[in-house]
Design a protein around this motif. Structure first.
Motif, PDB file in Angstrom:
ATOM      1  N   VAL A 128      83.535 -45.241   2.908  1.00  0.00           N
ATOM      2  CA  VAL A 128      83.222 -45.128   1.141  1.00  0.00           C
ATOM      3  C   VAL A 128      82.545 -43.803   1.022  1.00  0.00           C
ATOM      4  O   VAL A 128      81.693 -43.200   1.935  1.00  0.00           O
ATOM      5  CB  VAL A 128      81.435 -45.712   1.378  1.00  0.00           C
ATOM      6  CG1 VAL A 128      80.938 -45.721   0.243  1.00  0.00           C
ATOM      7  CG2 VAL A 128      81.565 -47.559   1.249  1.00  0.00           C
ATOM      8  N   ALA A 129      82.884 -42.975   0.201  1.00  0.00           N
ATOM      9  CA  ALA A 129      83.089 -40.888  -0.225  1.00  0.00           C
ATOM     10  C   ALA A 129      83.071 -41.108   1.094  1.00  0.00           C
ATOM     11  O   ALA A 129      84.178 -41.070   2.398  1.00  0.00           O
ATOM     12  CB  ALA A 129      81.813 -41.009  -0.242  1.00  0.00           C
ATOM     13  N   ASP A 130      81.490 -40.043   2.326  1.00  0.00           N
ATOM     14  CA  ASP A 130      82.891 -39.630   3.093  1.00  0.00           C
ATOM     15  C   ASP A 130      82.346 -40.124   4.564  1.00  0.00           C
ATOM     16  O   ASP A 130      82.472 -39.516   5.673  1.00  0.00           O
ATOM     17  CB  ASP A 130      81.905 -37.883   3.435  1.00  0.00           C
ATOM     18  CG  ASP A 130      80.970 -37.589   3.239  1.00  0.00           C
ATOM     19  OD1 ASP A 130      80.530 -38.612   2.867  1.00  0.00           O
ATOM     20  OD2 ASP A 130      80.600 -36.685   2.965  1.00  0.00           O
ATOM     21  N   ARG A 138      84.161 -49.016  16.961  1.00  0.00           N
ATOM     22  CA  ARG A 138      83.243 -49.358  16.347  1.00  0.00           C
ATOM     23  C   ARG A 138      82.546 -47.429  16.538  1.00  0.00           C
ATOM     24  O   ARG A 138      81.808 -47.952  17.216  1.00  0.00           O
ATOM     25  CB  ARG A 138      82.469 -50.175  17.370  1.00  0.00           C
ATOM     26  CG  ARG A 138      83.402 -51.688  17.473  1.00  0.00           C
ATOM     27  CD  ARG A 138      81.989 -52.690  17.832  1.00  0.00           C
ATOM     28  NE  ARG A 138      81.101 -52.897  17.953  1.00  0.00           N
ATOM     29  CZ  ARG A 138      80.899 -54.166  16.596  1.00  0.00           C
ATOM     30  NH1 ARG A 138      81.973 -53.955  16.039  1.00  0.00           N
ATOM     31  NH2 ARG A 138      79.578 -54.060  16.238  1.00  0.00           N
ATOM     32  N   LYS A 139      82.710 -47.046  16.116  1.00  0.00           N
ATOM     33  CA  LYS A 139      83.241 -45.282  15.432  1.00  0.00           C
ATOM     34  C   LYS A 139      82.465 -45.298  13.831  1.00  0.00           C
ATOM     35  O   LYS A 139      83.544 -45.353  13.309  1.00  0.00           O
ATOM     36  CB  LYS A 139      83.416 -44.743  16.135  1.00  0.00           C
ATOM     37  CG  LYS A 139      84.539 -44.402  17.216  1.00  0.00           C
ATOM     38  CD  LYS A 139      84.064 -43.189  17.736  1.00  0.00           C
ATOM     39  CE  LYS A 139      84.527 -43.426  19.370  1.00  0.00           C
ATOM     40  NZ  LYS A 139      83.354 -44.180  20.780  1.00  0.00           N
ATOM     41  N   ALA A 144      82.979 -36.153   8.995  1.00  0.00           N
ATOM     42  CA  ALA A 144      83.596 -36.066   9.794  1.00  0.00           C
ATOM     43  C   ALA A 144      82.426 -35.748  11.392  1.00  0.00           C
ATOM     44  O   ALA A 144      83.260 -35.409  12.322  1.00  0.00           O
ATOM     45  CB  ALA A 144      84.440 -34.517  10.519  1.00  0.00           C
ATOM     46  N   GLU A 145      81.807 -36.511  11.278  1.00  0.00           N
ATOM     47  CA  GLU A 145      80.231 -36.140  12.280  1.00  0.00           C
ATOM     48  C   GLU A 145      79.744 -37.032  12.355  1.00  0.00           C
ATOM     49  O   GLU A 145      80.149 -37.915  11.403  1.00  0.00           O
ATOM     50  CB  GLU A 145      79.495 -35.594  11.858  1.00  0.00           C
ATOM     51  CG  GLU A 145      77.614 -34.579  12.449  1.00  0.00           C
ATOM     52  CD  GLU A 145      77.120 -34.192  11.658  1.00  0.00           C
ATOM     53  OE1 GLU A 145      75.938 -35.124  12.022  1.00  0.00           O
ATOM     54  OE2 GLU A 145      77.323 -33.619  10.432  1.00  0.00           O
ATOM     55  N   PRO A 146      80.451 -37.106  14.148  1.00  0.00           N
ATOM     56  CA  PRO A 146      80.047 -38.559  14.911  1.00  0.00           C
ATOM     57  C   PRO A 146      79.116 -39.256  14.427  1.00  0.00           C
ATOM     58  O   PRO A 146      77.844 -38.658  14.249  1.00  0.00           O
ATOM     59  CB  PRO A 146      80.785 -38.206  15.807  1.00  0.00           C
ATOM     60  CG  PRO A 146      80.216 -36.854  16.028  1.00  0.00           C
ATOM     61  CD  PRO A 146      80.807 -36.736  15.231  1.00  0.00           C
ATOM     62  N   ILE A 200      72.384 -41.732   7.991  1.00  0.00           N
ATOM     63  CA  ILE A 200      73.996 -41.659   7.293  1.00  0.00           C
ATOM     64  C   ILE A 200      73.178 -40.545   6.039  1.00  0.00           C
ATOM     65  O   ILE A 200      74.530 -40.159   5.713  1.00  0.00           O
ATOM     66  CB  ILE A 200      73.810 -43.018   7.047  1.00  0.00           C
ATOM     67  CG1 ILE A 200      74.885 -43.360   8.201  1.00  0.00           C
ATOM     68  CG2 ILE A 200      74.865 -42.620   6.064  1.00  0.00           C
ATOM     69  CD1 ILE A 200      75.370 -44.779   7.773  1.00  0.00           C
ATOM     70  N   ASP A 201      72.050 -41.130   5.269  1.00  0.00           N
ATOM     71  CA  ASP A 201      71.935 -40.294   3.876  1.00  0.00           C
ATOM     72  C   ASP A 201      70.999 -39.011   4.102  1.00  0.00           C
ATOM     73  O   ASP A 201      71.190 -38.447   3.466  1.00  0.00           O
ATOM     74  CB  ASP A 201      71.240 -41.689   3.425  1.00  0.00           C
ATOM     75  CG  ASP A 201      72.574 -42.440   2.705  1.00  0.00           C
ATOM     76  OD1 ASP A 201      73.775 -41.665   2.560  1.00  0.00           O
ATOM     77  OD2 ASP A 201      72.033 -42.928   1.758  1.00  0.00           O
TER      78      ASP A 201
END
Ligand code: CA
Length: 243
Positions: A128-130, A138-139, A144-146, A200-201
């Protein structure tokens, strides 16, 4: 994909059916071994979930009869806690995997997906988007940041990403991620969504998790907005045509 659930405890059978249907599978439920074998003869199933303790016959007997047919679908057996012999015998008799009761639905669903995916290439990856979620490893990554998630946070996010753009109620989320013995408040979803948002946000301008008033939550890529109108008064109009 059509699944057969063989489980004599109606509460568990209902719980499994609801959850699996919610995950997009067609599901038939048999409450005893005899019915299971009838269904099995009549229908081509993609997967069977088989409880060991059944009222009319042992689940392993059911498995044996199913395995008499040549190429059968994968079978996931459900066994009571600690009944190691059952599990070993089940695997020996051709079961493909087992799960010990009680289990979390998210765990069952992961096993089901893994069994159904066997022999199919390409690992499942949701986006979803980036934000990306790798169902196999399960990552989770954003830009691109874990991102490190607890199992229930991962379960909720995976469920939301599989249903991107679709509002999900707290009840739907609880039924997908908590095990059948959870009978607490669905408010727990709000707590987990808060955790997810913080991971996440919060650090990003584009918010992906949305609150849907009166329903619950939804994950969705933001719609690209046109550039904002300038705050300064617009320049004098010119005769030049726009490019
Ligand atoms: Ca049982």
């Amino acid at each position: 994909m059509r699944l057969l659930v063989v489980e004599d405890e109606k509460r568990i059978a209902d719980f499994l059916c609801r959850g699996l249907q919610g995950a997009g599978y067609a599901v038939d439920a048999a409450l005893n071994g005899g019915t299971a074998l009838e269904f099995f003869q009549a229908t081509d199933y993609d997967l069977v979930i088989l409880d060991i303790m059944l009222p009319d016959m042992d689940g392993l007997q059911v498995l044996e009869k199913m395995r008499d047919r040549k190429a059968g679908p994968p079978v996931l057996i459900l066994s009571a806690r600690g009944a190691l012999d059952d599990r070993v015998r089940g695997l020996e008799q051709g079961a493909d995997d087992y799960l010990v009761k009680p289990f979390a639905f998210v765990e069952l669903l992961a096993r089901v997906r893994a069994l159904l995916r066997r022999g199919q290439p390409a690992p499942e990856r949701l986006q979803v988007a980036d934000l990306t979620l790798d169902c196999i490893r399960r990552k989770v990554n954003r830009a691109a940041e874990p991102i490190d998630l607890a199992p229930k946070e991962f379960g909720i996010l995976e469920y939301m990403m599989r249903n991107k753009g679709r509002p999900l109620s707290r009840t739907m989320i609880v039924e997908h991620v908590w095990d059948m013995d959870y009978d607490g408040l669905t408010n727990i979803v709000d707590v987990y969504i808060r955790h997810l948002r913080s991971k996440i946000d919060d650090r990003f301008t584009q918010k992906l998790i949305h609150t849907v008033r009166g329903i619950g939550y939804m994950i969705e890529a933001p719609v690209e907005k046109p550039p904002e109108a300038p705050t300064e008064p617009p320049a004098e109009p010119t005769a030049e045509p726009q490019a």
